[in-house]
Design a protein around this motif. Structure first.
Motif, mmCIF file in Angstrom:
data_model
loop_
_atom_site.group_PDB
_atom_site.id
_atom_site.type_symbol
_atom_site.label_atom_id
_atom_site.label_comp_id
_atom_site.label_asym_id
_atom_site.label_seq_id
_atom_site.Cartn_x
_atom_site.Cartn_y
_atom_site.Cartn_z
ATOM 1 N N LEU A 1 -69.157 77.575 -79.777
ATOM 2 C CA LEU A 1 -68.633 76.501 -78.942
ATOM 3 C C LEU A 1 -68.044 75.377 -79.773
ATOM 4 O O LEU A 1 -67.251 74.577 -79.256
ATOM 5 N N PRO B 1 -75.826 74.440 -75.143
ATOM 6 C CA PRO B 1 -74.677 74.855 -74.330
ATOM 7 C C PRO B 1 -74.865 74.615 -72.843
ATOM 8 O O PRO B 1 -73.905 74.732 -72.073
ATOM 9 N N GLN C 1 -63.422 79.102 -74.488
ATOM 10 C CA GLN C 1 -64.024 77.938 -73.847
ATOM 11 C C GLN C 1 -63.718 77.845 -72.352
ATOM 12 O O GLN C 1 -62.668 78.236 -71.886
ATOM 13 N N LYS D 1 -76.427 76.368 -70.520
ATOM 14 C CA LYS D 1 -76.127 77.562 -69.753
ATOM 15 C C LYS D 1 -77.412 78.253 -69.326
ATOM 16 O O LYS D 1 -78.328 78.433 -70.132
ATOM 17 N N ASN E 1 -74.416 82.461 -78.383
ATOM 18 C CA ASN E 1 -73.552 81.297 -78.578
ATOM 19 C C ASN E 1 -74.030 80.529 -79.801
ATOM 20 O O ASN E 1 -75.243 80.364 -80.011
ATOM 21 N N ALA F 1 -73.682 76.750 -81.400
ATOM 22 C CA ALA F 1 -73.314 75.428 -80.897
ATOM 23 C C ALA F 1 -74.084 74.346 -81.631
ATOM 24 O O ALA F 1 -75.192 74.572 -82.139
#
Length: 830
Positions: free
Chosen positions: A464, A533, A512, A535, A527, A529
């Motif tokens: 990300l 994130p 993205q 999520k 992911n 980051a």
């Protein structure tokens, strides 16, 4: 050396080639970008070079350093090859040859376009190819031309086309100047050229087929004159230190030095050069100049594919040919009159002065007094030195001094122009600092390694907070994002349809701002980051420095079983339809609500039908809007900011802040769904959005997409029961499948004609699901499915490569025997 495309593309592709050379990855296929693609074709455009093998000598963290070394070596090799050409074809001293070689290596084209390192190889082989033509016509020896053509074709097919056309015209031009002497060399030239071209089919044929099969279209001819060209472009861009831009609306980079320009003009006044040769040389120059202004000719040199920035990519041919004429003019210098030299110099002064005084100051605002004064200064210096040589002032000792001063002046002038070009590149693209590449390298490498150790089977991941868009190539993981001129456009078009932004010619695709659906369906298991994130289903499993690794509990495998209905019209046209069909669930996945504006700063809001305009009250300041969103329990929440007209969003950025976590996005590059996190219980989410880079933002009225995480979880788990795990190794993927009834296996492997499928050792047909992804029909029972990749046309190309090398070797033996018989016959006649 990381300006322009060098950082996002070449640095990452070089790093991937490092792994290929060490046997970790395949020469044919890469899983790294855009789900996967043809690595052989990508290499043919970006990587193939005799110098690229140096990347195997360093660690991938040192790729920028080796790129710098390779760039220097390529500039040196270009100058060296031109020196060899000059030494073999002229009677000039080695120091004069050095002067012209420096001019060639450091012409404006090479320096201004130096971030595109793969084009520099063409500058190395061009002088050797022209020398090879001389050797065929004058000595009947084809070996140099064959080797030079072959290395050029193998290194970069794109630039090879331009040089191939130019060298053919050069051969025909020399042939016409002396048909009696050179006429018998036509068969040798054609045989050598065709055999070199045939041998190069090992890379060119698979690449051309890849471009054709993946929807690469030619540019339509819609006009006669090249857009954004000016009458004074050729004159202005021949002056010292003139840089406009390498982006759109650029004039061609033609500068190769004031001394070569002066001598090339003198060439046409030399009595020792035949009129026929002058007319042919003038015709070649005129053709190259007309190719700048006449759009069909311009497109022809570019293979009928309009360039995306970095325009007039054939302009180095003009500079090279000007140098050849300059050398011939220098050879005739002693026979020239001072009056002729003076008239030529005055003519150039008047032309440059006219351009400065008469050219549109708005169009040529990059032409400065310093450029003109520098040009006049060097013109006067060279005139005086050449005048001294014509008059033979001081005899041999002074002549040597004049030659040395010409070399010194050429070096100073080249240095001045090179500095201006480098500053122009910096203005256009900026030279990223070395630490942009290296600061987080070890952290990301460690976390990717952790994912590979913990992950079972094949998986994909995404960063990300990426270092660059193609970083998946660098770190060797399979990802979504990619920026490349070689890409699978049909697969990318479908991915765009499914929410990954990849519009127009599909030059880029961005991961993205999509939804949990796409993370699951395309197997995004991890992911990377710097911040959470936010999520549903992503759990933190590792941390290194600023970065953390998050594992997706709902990532699906590479293959999923379904039935023939998946091929029906209207099925799987969007995210929810696809996951609904695969899961056989009919529940409602999403619903929409509207955000409420709490506050705003420096923004005026106007609604027009379904659209809303956000206009900055003070254009030089950013706009900020604070919204609140009411989200029910078990929801993944997305704010939709959809710009229908991407052209208005060229520089627009949006910084979205939720729960103290901020992320900035380029709005034209990413999808519309800006993640606001997920809720376990019903709550209000405060979100702040700051718009930058545009004084007016036009969007569809923002709304909020609420994804039901419970329904999502149930659907993914239903698909997982019919999931098929693949073991992937280089260009091969295999899976064991056990079915109670026949069905269709849909994979998330991009369809490509190079894939072949074998079921229990027998080849079976592959169907292109949505013309984008591989799918195959599987009967009931237990089976072993193997997918193997080899670029279409590679076998034929390999046969042509070996066959043409063998035939050319036989041709050399034949020529040697023929020459020996000729010598024996001559001796006997004596």
């Amino acid at each position: 050396m990381l300006a322009s495309d060098a950082f996002p593309q070449l640095a990452n592709f070089y790093a991937s080639y490092h792994d290929v050379l060490l046997g970790k990855e395949s020469f044919f296929y890469t899983w790294s970008g855009a789900l996967g693609g043809n690595y052989w074709a990508l290499s043919a455009y970006y990587i193939n070079s005799l110098f690229t093998f140096l990347v195997a000598l360093v660690e991938k963290a040192q790729i920028p350093d080796i790129m710098y070394l390779i760039t220097l070596l390529k500039f040196g090799a270009a100058g060296g090859s031109f020196w060899i050409f000059s030494h073999q074809t002229t009677k000039l001293s080695r120091w004069l040859n050095t002067t012209f070689s420096v001019s060639y290596a450091l012409m404006s084209f090479s320096v201004a376009y130096s971030p595109m390192m793969m084009w520099l190889d063409a500058l190395i082989y061009l002088p050797l190819i022209i020398l090879g033509i001389h050797r065929i016509q004058e000595k009947r020896k084809p070996l140099l031309l064959f080797i030079s053509y072959l290395l050029l074709f193998l290194s970069n097919f794109y630039m090879a086309f331009m040089i191939g056309v130019f060298s053919f015209l050069y051969f025909m031009g020399r042939l016409y100047t002396d048909r009696k002497e050179f006429g018998g060399t036509v068969p040798m030239y054609l045989i050598t050229s065709f055999l070199a071209g045939g041998a190069s089919m090992i890379t060119i044929l698979p690449t051309v087929l890849d471009l054709r099969n993946n929807g690469e279209a030619l540019t339509e001819l819609t006009q006669f004159w090249t857009p954004d060209t000016g009458a004074w472009d050729v004159v202005v861009k021949s002056m010292v230190g003139v840089y406009d831009t390498a982006k759109f609306e650029a004039a061609p980079f033609l500068y190769v030095g004031i001394l070569p320009l002066l001598l090339a003009c003198l060439y046409f006044f030399s009595k020792g050069i035949s009129k026929r040769r002058k007319w042919l040389s003038g015709g070649m120059l005129l053709l190259l100049v007309l190719s700048i202004y006449i759009y069909p000719l311009n497109l022809f040199w570019h293979g009928f594919h309009a360039p995306n920035m970095l325009l007039f990519r054939f302009s180095f041919l003009y500079s090279f040919f000007l140098l050849i004429l300059a050398q011939r003019g220098m050879e005739q210098l002693e026979e020239q009159k001072v009056d002729t030299l003076l008239n030529v110099a005055i003519g150039l002064v008047l032309v440059f002065l006219a351009a400065f005084l008469l050219a549109d100051p708005k169009r040529y605002d990059y032409l400065t007094r310093e450029n003109v004064f520098s040009t006049f200064f060097f013109l006067v210096v060279y005139f005086l030195l050449l005048m001294g040589m014509i008059k033979d002032v001081g005899g041999l000792r002074w002549r040597s001094l004049f030659v040395f001063l010409l070399l010194f002046g050429g070096l100073v002038e080249a240095g001045v122009n090179t500095e201006a070009m480098l500053q122009g590149v910096k203005k256009d693209w900026n030279y990223p600092l070395r630490n942009v590449y290296s600061d987080s390298y070890e952290e990301l490498e460690t976390l990717v390694g952790q994912a590979e150790e913990e992950g079972s089977g094949f998986f994909r991941m995404a960063n990300l907070d990426w270092m660059s868009i193609n970083e998946s190539f660098n770190f060797g993981y399979s990802g979504i994002s990619q920026f490349s001129s070689i890409r699978n456009r049909r697969a990318l078009s479908y991915l765009n349809q499914m929410g990954f932004r990849s519009e127009g010619t599909n030059l880029t695709i961005e991961y993205q701002n999509n939804t949990l659906f796409m993370d699951s369906l395309f197997g995004i298991k991890y992911n990377l980051a710097k911040e959470d994130p936010l999520k549903f289903g992503f759990e933190k499993v590792g941390e290194q420095g600023e970065y953390s690794l998050y594992e997706n509990q709902y990532a699906l495998p590479l293959g999923m079983m379904t039935d023939e209905g998946i091929y029906e019209e209207g099925v799987a046209e969007n995210q929810t339809a696809l996951i609904q069909y695969l899961s056989q669930q009919s529940d409602t996945y999403v619903r929409f609500t509207e955000p409420k504006i709490k506050a705003s700063e420096n923004v005026q809001i106007e609604e027009e039908g379904d659209f809303v305009y956000y206009s900055a009250e003070q254009p030089d300041k950013e706009m900020t809007i604070d919204w609140t969103v009411s989200a029910p329990a078990h929801s993944q929440v997305y704010l939709s900011l959809y710009a229908e007209d991407i052209a208005m969003m060229t520089s627009a950025k949006a910084t979205v802040t939720v729960n103290g976590i901020s992320r900035t996005y380029e709005m034209k590059k990413v999808n519309q769904y800006y993640n606001l996190g997920y809720t376990e219980e019903a709550e209000s989410i405060d979100v702040s959005v700051t718009f930058q880079g545009a004084s007016v933002i036009r969007l569809l009225k923002p709304d909020v997409l609420l994804l039901d995480t419970q329904v999502f979880k149930n659907s993914v788990e239903a698909i997982q029961t019919r999931g098929v795990e693949f073991m992937v190794e280089k260009g091969q993927a295999q899976a064991t499948i056990d079915l109670d009834e026949s069905g269709v296996l849909v994979t998330t492997i991009p369809f490509d004609s190079g894939w072949k499928a074998e079921l229990d050792g027998e080849e079976i047909p592959i169907t292109a699901f949505k013309e984008a992804l591989i799918s195959v029909s599987i009967p009931e029972g237990s089976h072993m499915l193997v997918l193997r990749y080899q670029p279409e046309g590679f076998k034929v190309g390999a046969v042509l490569f070996g066959g043409c090398l063998l035939v050319f070797s036989g041709y050399l033996v034949y020529l040697k025997k023929r020459d020996r018989k000729g010598r024996i016959s001559d001796e006997e006649s004596i």
